[in-house]
Design a protein around this motif. Structure first.
Motif, PDB file in Angstrom:
ATOM      1  N   TYR A   1       0.882  -1.168   0.000  1.00  0.00           N
ATOM      2  CA  TYR A   1       0.000   0.000   0.000  1.00  0.00           C
ATOM      3  C   TYR A   1       0.916   1.213   0.000  1.00  0.00           C
ATOM      4  O   TYR A   1       1.544   1.530   0.991  1.00  0.00           O
TER       5      TYR A   1
ATOM      6  N   CYS B   1      -6.373   4.520   1.319  1.00  0.00           N
ATOM      7  CA  CYS B   1      -6.923   3.168   1.283  1.00  0.00           C
ATOM      8  C   CYS B   1      -6.994   2.620   2.700  1.00  0.00           C
ATOM      9  O   CYS B   1      -5.986   2.229   3.278  1.00  0.00           O
TER      10      CYS B   1
ATOM     11  N   THR C   1      -8.923  -0.004   3.639  1.00  0.00           N
ATOM     12  CA  THR C   1      -9.288  -1.409   3.644  1.00  0.00           C
ATOM     13  C   THR C   1      -8.143  -2.260   3.108  1.00  0.00           C
ATOM     14  O   THR C   1      -7.487  -1.889   2.150  1.00  0.00           O
ATOM     15  N   SER C   2      -7.936  -3.412   3.693  1.00  0.00           N
ATOM     16  CA  SER C   2      -6.986  -4.379   3.159  1.00  0.00           C
ATOM     17  C   SER C   2      -7.727  -5.260   2.158  1.00  0.00           C
ATOM     18  O   SER C   2      -8.783  -5.806   2.473  1.00  0.00           O
ATOM     19  N   TYR C   3      -7.164  -5.380   0.979  1.00  0.00           N
ATOM     20  CA  TYR C   3      -7.794  -6.183  -0.067  1.00  0.00           C
ATOM     21  C   TYR C   3      -7.108  -7.530  -0.252  1.00  0.00           C
ATOM     22  O   TYR C   3      -7.476  -8.293  -1.133  1.00  0.00           O
ATOM     23  N   GLU C   4      -6.146  -7.840   0.578  1.00  0.00           N
ATOM     24  CA  GLU C   4      -5.340  -9.038   0.378  1.00  0.00           C
ATOM     25  C   GLU C   4      -6.164 -10.319   0.321  1.00  0.00           C
ATOM     26  O   GLU C   4      -6.001 -11.127  -0.596  1.00  0.00           O
TER      27      GLU C   4
ATOM     28  N   LYS D   1      -9.318 -10.715  -0.334  1.00  0.00           N
ATOM     29  CA  LYS D   1     -10.189 -10.673  -1.505  1.00  0.00           C
ATOM     30  C   LYS D   1      -9.398 -10.982  -2.770  1.00  0.00           C
ATOM     31  O   LYS D   1      -9.844 -11.745  -3.626  1.00  0.00           O
ATOM     32  N   TYR D   2      -8.213 -10.402  -2.880  1.00  0.00           N
ATOM     33  CA  TYR D   2      -7.398 -10.620  -4.070  1.00  0.00           C
ATOM     34  C   TYR D   2      -6.906 -12.064  -4.150  1.00  0.00           C
ATOM     35  O   TYR D   2      -6.829 -12.635  -5.233  1.00  0.00           O
TER      36      TYR D   2
ATOM     37  N   TYR E   1      -5.820   3.945  -6.085  1.00  0.00           N
ATOM     38  CA  TYR E   1      -6.978   3.978  -5.204  1.00  0.00           C
ATOM     39  C   TYR E   1      -7.826   5.222  -5.480  1.00  0.00           C
ATOM     40  O   TYR E   1      -9.055   5.154  -5.469  1.00  0.00           O
TER      41      TYR E   1
ATOM     42  N   ASN F   1     -15.303  -1.463  -3.007  1.00  0.00           N
ATOM     43  CA  ASN F   1     -14.909  -2.870  -2.963  1.00  0.00           C
ATOM     44  C   ASN F   1     -15.039  -3.503  -4.345  1.00  0.00           C
ATOM     45  O   ASN F   1     -14.122  -4.168  -4.824  1.00  0.00           O
TER      46      ASN F   1
ATOM     47  N   MET G   1     -12.302  -2.013  -6.741  1.00  0.00           N
ATOM     48  CA  MET G   1     -10.952  -2.503  -6.453  1.00  0.00           C
ATOM     49  C   MET G   1     -10.806  -3.964  -6.889  1.00  0.00           C
ATOM     50  O   MET G   1      -9.758  -4.358  -7.403  1.00  0.00           O
ATOM     51  N   CYS G   2     -11.848  -4.754  -6.710  1.00  0.00           N
ATOM     52  CA  CYS G   2     -11.804  -6.155  -7.140  1.00  0.00           C
ATOM     53  C   CYS G   2     -11.829  -6.260  -8.661  1.00  0.00           C
ATOM     54  O   CYS G   2     -11.119  -7.081  -9.248  1.00  0.00           O
TER      55      CYS G   2
END
Length: 155
Positions: free
Chosen positions: A7, A14, A16-19, A21-22, A94, A109, A112-113
Motif C-alpha cells: 500500500y 486506502c 481497507t486491506s484487499y489481500e 479478496k485478491y 486507489y 470494494n 478494487m476487485c
C-alpha cells in the motif's frame, strides 16, 4: 503461491486491506482457467499522482489511469523447474478507483476487485486491443467477479 501486497499511498487513502479478496480472485481465476501453476505476483496500491508518473514514464501516456500491469511473460524470461511462475506487477490507483466507483454507482470494494481482476488477466496474457479479445477478456472478468458475488459482499 506468493503474492506481495504494497500500500503505497502516502495520504493513506486506502483504509481497507484487499489481500484476502485478491487471493480469492487469484484462486478463482486460476481454477476457472484451469491453471495449476504455482504463481507469484505483486500488487501495489498507489495514489493518482504515482500512477500518473508510472503511466508517463513507462507507457508514454501523460495522464493518470486506474490500473497498470507489467507482465513478465510479455518478454523472454528464464524459467526454473520447481520455481513459481512469476507473472509480474499490478499497480492500482486507489484515487482513480474511488472516482470510478462513484461514477459507475457501485462500491469501492467492487471497483478494487474489478481492477485487480483486470490486471491479473493482463498478467495472464489477455488484452483488449482487438474487439474479439476485448469481448473475451471482459466476459471473463464478469464471470470471475460473478462467481465471487463481489457486489453482494461474499468475498
Amino acid at each position: 503461491m506468493e503474492i506481495d501486497f504494497v500500500y503505497n499511498d502516502d495520504n493513506q487513502l486506502c483504509e481497507t486491506s484487499y489481500e484476502d479478496k485478491y487471493l480469492k480472485i487469484i484462486e478463482t481465476t486460476l481454477n476457472f482457467l484451469e491453471i495449476d501453476d504455482d504463481i507469484e505476483l505483486s500488487c501495489v496500491i498507489v495514489d493518482d499522482e504515482t500512477i500518473h508518473t508510472i503511466n508517463k514514464d513507462y507507457r508514454g501516456i501523460d495522464r493518470s489511469t486506474d490500473v497498470i500491469s507489467f507482465a513478465l511473460e510479455d518478454s523472454e524470461q528464464f524459467y526454473v523447474d520447481d520455481m513459481p511462475r512469476s507473472l509480474g506487477d499490478i499497480f492500482i490507483s486507489y484515487d482513480h478507483a474511488l472516482m470510478q466507483a462513484k461514477e459507475y454507482g457501485h462500491s469501492i470494494n467492487r471497483e478494487m476487485c474489478f481492477l485487480f481482476t483486470h490486471g491479473l488477466l493482463h498478467l495472464l496474457g489477455y488484452d483488449h486491443m482487438e474487439e474479439d479479445d476485448a469481448k473475451e477478456m471482459f466476459e471473463l472478468q464478469d464471470e470471475i467477479l460473478g462467481k465471487l458475488k463481489i457486489e453482494r459482499g461474499t468475498i
